[in-house]
Every structure is written in structure tokens, then in C-alpha cells.
Design an enzyme around this catalytic site. Structure first.
Site, short mmCIF file in Angstrom:
data_model
loop_
_atom_site.label_atom_id
_atom_site.label_comp_id
_atom_site.label_asym_id
_atom_site.label_seq_id
_atom_site.Cartn_x
_atom_site.Cartn_y
_atom_site.Cartn_z
N GLU A 6 6.95 72.25 -30.58
CA GLU A 6 7.12 71.36 -29.42
C GLU A 6 6.18 71.69 -28.27
OE1 GLU A 6 9.56 72.12 -31.31
OE2 GLU A 6 10.62 70.24 -31.66
N HIS A 44 22.84 70.65 -29.43
CA HIS A 44 22.20 69.38 -29.74
C HIS A 44 22.78 68.22 -28.95
CE1 HIS A 44 20.83 71.80 -33.11
NE2 HIS A 44 19.92 70.90 -33.35
#
Lengths: 371, 390
Positions: free
Chosen positions: A91, A160
Site C-alpha cells: 500500500e 476491517h
């Protein structure tokens, strides 16, 4: 052919159907075109990829997998390796690469599989993208879009499920949008891609498969929703509900229930977190005299906190008949067990049939000022 | 003869008018160019490295000399202004490393791209900005290249992407610029610089992977000046062979104090990248005379003897000067003249940077967004509003 619930299908298919529908039914009342949020995002990206060859998409699984949540389905087949790029699980690296490409004149769409993973890259979003135009004295624009699902899903637990609206909304130099409906999704993603500034698009995984009626103008290739403008989804007179993303739907459900009890809610879909459309909220509060903010994120230092603060500082304060209230996610990391998770997010009315009078998250009658 | 020339030259420089001096010098015959041996580069995953000899023309030599001297004096002026508190905040000086920025620029085209970290003033100059704009940015004035909004670490120019304050973050950015180069198909490359300290950042390894995978035309350049702030390379890195840290990416280790060595290595690496073979890593062994920044005297983690040794044996400007004078490419007087010109330019720039006013308060809110209709920005309280235009 039925009133056409168009589910899935390749990008562009929805448009063909739309044209077909209009041709066939132009004499009778036009059948409503239904498009899911997923397809709306897909259409929006497809149209912008076609329109401007500097636009490209990169992220994990966006190409050959068709997107982790199938949002980019069909795009790799259509545009190939140059424009739709699968990245390794890096990322910070690929977000930085995307920002660099934007600085050099391309118009990248950088997908985070969920915004939880954007935390690894957040330095690139804030320090390399958001602040650069200002630090350079107006020399270096960064025309980039960061998009992906944000906030709670279902059963994915604490790491998440975080909502990043408040974190990104905090930073000058960024624009942050949060679509609810398909129309929102298409109009906002297109505006984001055409914007010369870094735009964070906070989607919602649970909304991807939800169909909405797609108005005629949304079917145009130049359909844009201006960033920074909220939409009044439902007119009302007794209480203003301000929300963004999936909870807008909950507000609409609550409004329907309360309407039967004689309480008319005005539901505002923020559409944009930053720059916030304070004016629309103020005008509404000056009309209804009551304010409730509804969001999925944590309460402290959140979107609702900002809205309440802004109202206090502006002309609408004197029109409040009661303190503004906030409905938010519970102030805990998201638990896994269904019962616990359900109680950590604002709920729509029908999801709590056991208490139709006061469904979880629905504004209280007292707060609403109803007799 | 030499003594007389020296006397005349001294008198002339004191008068600081050039014509007579020029006439004197014009009668001397210089060589057009000379060939020099340069240090062989260590190589990693390559069959051969850059050439070990190169030709320097008189014109090139004078140019490199002037640019290096300008960077040197500009940095020393910044030191002075900082101690006078006219420059504040961060100030990371580049003196000692001039051969790097000048050699790199000599090895690429203006249409190529460069990005570096915070020790950026040298590159800002070699990439085309004036000393005036740079010093005025350091002093935070409206005539600064970023209008006073950025300061030392945030200077931008055409095909120069700063000046970046977050250690290592510029490396993925550089690979992204290289991706744009490849995407546009224009045969351009990107030089992506970082230091020996930054070389241990994880995002650099993520970037190596993607650059190699996608064959991005990116030269990763580690300016190894032996110290990451106050931490020597031996104390920071399990492997100090920075040119090998790209693993599957070929690398070369270059004498960063020799402008010709840097130039040849850059040409070599640039040709490699332009041919579509992918990225290369280049380690420049160099040295900074100043501490990490102006708040670091630079002697608690290294010895004064070490600094002095580098200054006397490896100073890049001295090395070039000796080469040119010993090979009849220039005379000492001529180079002294250049020194005078440079000093004047720096002095003028410093005057400007000190006298120019600060940016107007009304512009505090400017440049938040690009190409946006004007809007309002909140100040320190709800009643203070600033107009924001792009």
C-alpha cells in the site's frame, strides 16, 4: 421485459438497456432503470477511462480478479495492462507511486481494498498528496483519486471495520466524498476523477449490491455531481437528519416510520464530507429546529461532532429548540459476534422489528419535538 | 611571471572591473579539452560498469566549476543567514556534496525528472531555479519559489518534484514519475534520490519491487554521506553496500566527490533505463561538511579530523579546479574571477531575500485546491475567514 432490475452485467450494458428502455417506452410512463452502486461506480470509471487517456486504475486485484468486490469488473478486459494495473500488496509503495504519477501529469485512481489498509499509506495521502499544492505555492497539483470501501461491513471484525471519514475529513487540501445511492456513486466518482485535486472516495461494501432508481440525467456520460453539495433526500418540517453513506438509508427508513406517527423528518444526504455543505444543513435546521446526525464512525471527534460544532457557530444555533444529538457507531473496536456487531452501528427500523416505536438509532420522539 | 600575474590579478579583483583582466587572459592559450581517468565503479549484477576515462571540455569544466561554486556559496550564505535568525526552522545544507547534483544534471536532459529528499537546495539550483528564489524561499518571503509557503524542504521547479520532508516517501513518488514517463512513451527517466538513512525505509523496498516488476525507467540514487542524522552507516545498516540493496536490481557504486565520475555513471545508468531494461541503483559516496541540519554542530558523532581530512583531500570543487589548472583547461585567475562573480550573485540574492516582504496575510488561505473557484477558509477562530484562490 420487466421494469428492468439490471443486476451485474458488464459495464456499458446498463447504458444500452437504458437507451433501449427509453426507446421502447417513450409513449407510456418510462420504466425506472435500476442500477446497483457497484455498476454505477463501474460505469463512472469506465466512462472516465474512455474520455481521458491519462486516467488509469491501480490497486490490488483490480485487473485480472475484476476487483476484490468486482467494482472494476470488465475494465481490464477493455483497457488492458497499461490502464488497469494489478499491484503487489504494498500500500505505501503503490499509493506513493500513484501520487508520483499524478504529480507527473497522469490522473490515477488508486484503489485501497478497504480503507483500513490505507492507514499503511496514509502518509502518502496526506503529506505527499493533500499538502503539496499548498506547500509548493500553487505550482504542483496532484490530480489523484483514492477510492475503496470504508467503514463497517458484516462480520469482518475490528481491523476491517473502521470508518475513516473523520480522519480524512480533518485534512485541508483533501476532498472527501461519501456516496450513498447509485446516482451518488456515479456522479461523485466522475467528479472526483475530473477534479485536479486529491479526492478520497469512501464507498461502502454493503451498498455495492443495492439497486437504486437511476434518473435519466445519471445515464449521461457527462453526469457529474458537484463535490461540496449535499442533497435533501426527503423534505420534512420537524427534525433534520444529517447523514452520509449507508446510514442515509437508515434515516429514510426511520423517516418513513416516524411519518406514520406524524413526525416529518428532513433527511439530508451529505454526499461530501469535505468541503462540508454547512449551508444546506443550516437552512434545514432553521426550518425544523431540531438536528440529529447519523454516521457509522466512532463518536469522538467524528463527522457528527463537526456538524454540531458548525451549527453552534452559525446562524442556525438560535433556531435549535433542543441540543443536537448524534447517532454514531459504538465507541468500541468492532466485535465479531452478530448480536454485538448489530449494536455497534446505527440500525434501520425494519432490522429491529421488536421495537417498532423506537428502533435502534432512530430519533427519539422527544428529541424530535413531536407532541 | 606567475607572481606578477598573481599580483595583477589581485589588484584587478580589488577594483572588480573585468575588462583589463580579460585582455590579459585572452592572450593565453587553453586546451579545448582533456582526458581524465576516473575511478572504476563497483558493480552489482552487471557485466560491465561505466567507462574509466572521460573527456572534459574547457567549456564544461568552467560550467561545472561555476555551478558547484554557486551551490557551495549559496549554502554557506544560508548558514550565515540562519545564524542571524533570518532563516528559521529546518535548514539542511548540501556543501560537500556539490559533485552529486552537478554530475547528475550533467548526465541527464532537462526533460528528465528529478526528485529528492530534504537536502534539496543544490538540486533546486541545478534544476533551473535562481539563487534569489531559493534564498527568498528560505527566508520565507513572497519572492521565494514557493511564495514563502514551503520553506527549505518544499521547493519545486519544472521536472523537479522537491524537496520532500518525510524520509523515504519521495522514493515511491519517484517511481510513480517514472511510471508516467513510461506511460507517455517519451523516453524520459526519473532520478529518485534518498540518503543512507532513508535506505532502510520499507517503502523503498516496496518500490524496488514494483519498479523492477514493471521495468520503470527509474534510477534509484542513494547519496551515502556516511551519516543518517547522527547515526553512522555501520550503526544503521546490516548491509552498507547500498548499491546492492536493490537485490535483483543492478547497481553501481560511484565516487560522489568526483563530478566526472558522477556524470559518467549517470550517463551509463540513464542509457540503461532508457533502453527499457528497468531500474538501476546508484550509490554515490559523498560527504556533508555541515551537520545534519543547522541545529546540529555535526561533531558529536564524528571527528573534526574526519571532516578536515575530506575537505583537504576530497573536496569536489578543489578536485575539479586542480584537474582543470593542471591540464591547461583554465587558469587560477580565471577561476578566481568566477568566484568573484559567484560571490556577487549570492550577495545580491541574499540582499533580496532579506529585504523582500513576507507573503501578505490575506494569502494565507491561497493554494489549497487547484483550479477551484474562490472559497473561504477558516482561520484560528470562527470569525476569521481567509479567501482561498487556486
Amino acid at each position: 421485459m420487466a421494469a428492468g432490475i439490471v443486476r451485474g452485467g458488464l459495464a456499458g450494458c446498463g447504458q444500452q438497456v437504458a437507451r433501449l428502455l427509453r426507446r421502447r417506452f417513450h409513449r407510456s410512463a418510462p420504466a425506472a432503470l435500476q442500477v446497483t452502486v457497484r455498476d454505477a461506480l463501474n460505469q463512472g470509471m469506465d466512462e472516465e477511462l474512455e474520455r481521458d487517456e491519462r486516467v488509469f486504475l491501480l490497486g490490488e486485484e483490480v485487473a485480472q480478479y475484476d476487483g476484490a468486490y468486482k467494482v472494476s469488473r470488465g475494465l481490464w478486459k477493455k483497457y488492458g495492462d497499461k490502464r488497469i494495473i494489478d499491484t503487489p500488496i504494498s500500500e505505501m509503495g503503490f499509493a506513493g507511486i500513484a501520487v508520483g504519477a499524478a504529480m507527473a501529469g497522469l490522473r490515477p485512481i488508486c484503489e485501497f481494498m478497504t480503507f483500513n489498509f490505507s492507514m499503511q499509506a496514509i502518509d502518502q495521502v496526506i503529506n505527499s498528496a493533500a499538502k503539496t499544492y499548498y506547500m509548493s505555492g500553487g505550482l504542483q497539483p496532484v490530480p489523484i483519486v483514492f477510492r475503496g470501501p470504508n467503514g463497517a461491513s458484516a462480520g469482518v471484525a475490528a481491523q476491517h471495520s473502521q470508518c475513516f471519514a473523520a480522519w480524512y475529513g480533518h485534512c485541508p487540501g483533501l476532498k472527501v466524498v461519501s456516496p450513498w445511492s447509485s446516482e451518488d456513486a456515479k456522479g461523485l466518482i466522475k467528479s472526483a476523477i475530473r477534479d485536479d485535486n486529491p479526492v478520497v472516495v469512501l464507498e461502502n461494501e454493503l451498498m455495492y449490491g443495492v439497486p437504486f432508481e437511476f434518473p435519466d440525467e445519471a445515464q449521461s456520460k457527462d453526469f457529474l455531481i458537484p463535490i461540496g453539495k449535499a442533497k435533501i433526500e426527503r423534505q420534512g418540517t420537524h427534525v433534520t437528519l444529517v447523514s452520509h453513506s449507508r446510514p442515509v438509508g437508515h434515516c429514510m427508513e426511520a423517516a418513513a416510520i416516524l411519518s406514520k406517527e406524524g413526525v416529518e423528518c428532513e433527511v439530508i444526504n451529505m454526499r461530501t464530507i469535505r468541503p462540508m455543505d454547512t449551508q444546506t444543513i443550516e437552512a434545514s435546521v432553521m426550518k425544523t429546529n431540531h438536528l440529529i446526525t447519523v454516521e457509522g464512525g466512532w463518536p469522538q471527534f467524528g463527522v457528527g461532532a463537526e456538524i454540531c460544532s458548525s451549527i453552534m457557530e452559525g446562524p442556525a444555533f438560535n433556531f435549535l429548540d433542543a441540543p443536537a444529538a448524534r447517532v454514531t457507531g459504538a465507541d468500541v473496536p468492532m466485535p465479531y459476534a452478530k448480536l454485538l456487531e448489530e449494536n455497534c452501528v446505527p440500525q434501520g427500523a425494519e432490522e429491529r422489528p421488536s421495537s417498532p416505536r423506537r428502533p435502534r438509532g432512530e430519533p427519539r420522539r422527544e428529541a424530535a419535538g413531536a407532541p | 611571471m606567475r607572481k606578477m600575474l598573481a599580483v595583477v590579478s589581485r589588484v584587478l579583483t580589488a577594483v572588480s572591473q573585468k575588462p583589463t583582466g580579460r585582455v590579459l587572459l585572452a592572450t593565453r592559450n587553453f586546451a579545448n579539452d582533456a582526458s581524465f581517468d576516473i575511478k572504476k565503479c563497483d558493480i552489482h549484477r552487471l557485466e560491465e560498469g561505466p567507462p574509466t576515462t572521460t573527456i572534459l571540455t574547457r567549456e564544461e569544466g568552467l560550467k561545472y566549476y561555476k555551478i558547484m561554486q554557486t551551490v557551495r556559496r549559496m549554502e554557506l550564505k544560508a548558514d550565515q543567514l540562519y545564524k542571524q535568525k533570518i532563516i528559521r526552522g529546518f535548514c539542511h545544507l548540501y556543501d560537500g556534496q556539490e559533485a552529486c547534483c552537478v554530475g547528475l544534471e550533467a548526465g541527464i536532459n532537462p526533460s528528465d525528472h528529478v526528485i529528492t529528499a530534504y537536502r534539496a537546495h543544490g538540486f533546486t539550483y541545478t534544476r533551473g531555479l535562481t539563487v534569489r528564489e531559493i534564498l527568498a524561499e528560505l527566508t520565507g518571503r513572497r519572492g521565494g519559489c514557493a511564495k514563502g509557503k514551503g520553506g527549505s524542504m518544499h521547493m519545486y521547479a519544472k521536472n523537479f518534484y522537491g524537496g520532500n520532508g518525510i524520509v523515504g516517501a519521495q522514493v515511491p513518488l519517484g517511481a510513480g514519475i517514472a511510471l508516467a514517463c513510461k506511460y507517455n512513451g517519451k523516453d524520459e527517466i526519473c532520478l529518485t534520490l534518498y540518503g543512507d538513512g532513508a535506505a532502510n525505509q520499507g517503502q523503498i523496498f516496496e518500490t524496488y519491487n514494483m519498479a523492477a516488476l514493471w521495468k520503470l525507467p527509474c534510477i534509484f540514487i542513494c547519496e551515502n554521506n556516511r551519516y543518517g542524522m547522527g547515526t553512522s552507516v555501520e550503526r544503521a545498516a546490516a548491509s552498507t553496500d547500498y548499491y546492492k540493496r536493490g537485490d535483483y536490481i543492478p547497481g553501481i557504486r560511484v565516487d560522489g566527490m568526483d563530478v566526472l565520475c558522477v556524470r559518467e555513471a549517470t550517463k551509463f545508468a540513464a542509457a540503461y533505463c532508457r533502453s527499457g531494461k528497468g531500474p538501476m541503483v546508484m550509490e554515490l559516496q559523498t560527504y556533508r561538511y555541515h551537520g545534519h541540519s543547522m541545529s546540529d554542530p555535526g561533531v558529536s558523532y564524528r571527528t573534526r579530523e574526519e571532516i578536515q581530512e575530506v575537505r583537504s583531500k576530497s573536496d569536489p570543487i578543489m578536485l575539479l579546479k586542480d584537474r582543470m589548472v593542471n591540464n591547461n583547461l583554465a587558469s587560477i585567475e580565471e577561476l578566481k574571477e568566477i568566484d568573484v562573480e559567484v560571490r556577487k550573485e549570492i550577495e545580491d540574492a541574499a540582499q533580496f531575500a532579506t529585504a523582500d516582504p513576507e507573503p501578505p496575510l490575506e494569502e494565507l488561505g491561497y493554494h489549497i485546491y487547484s483550479r477551484e473557484p474562490p472559497f473561504e477558509v477558516r482561520g484560528a477562530n470562527q470569525w476569521i475567514k481567509y479567501k482561498s484562490i487556486s
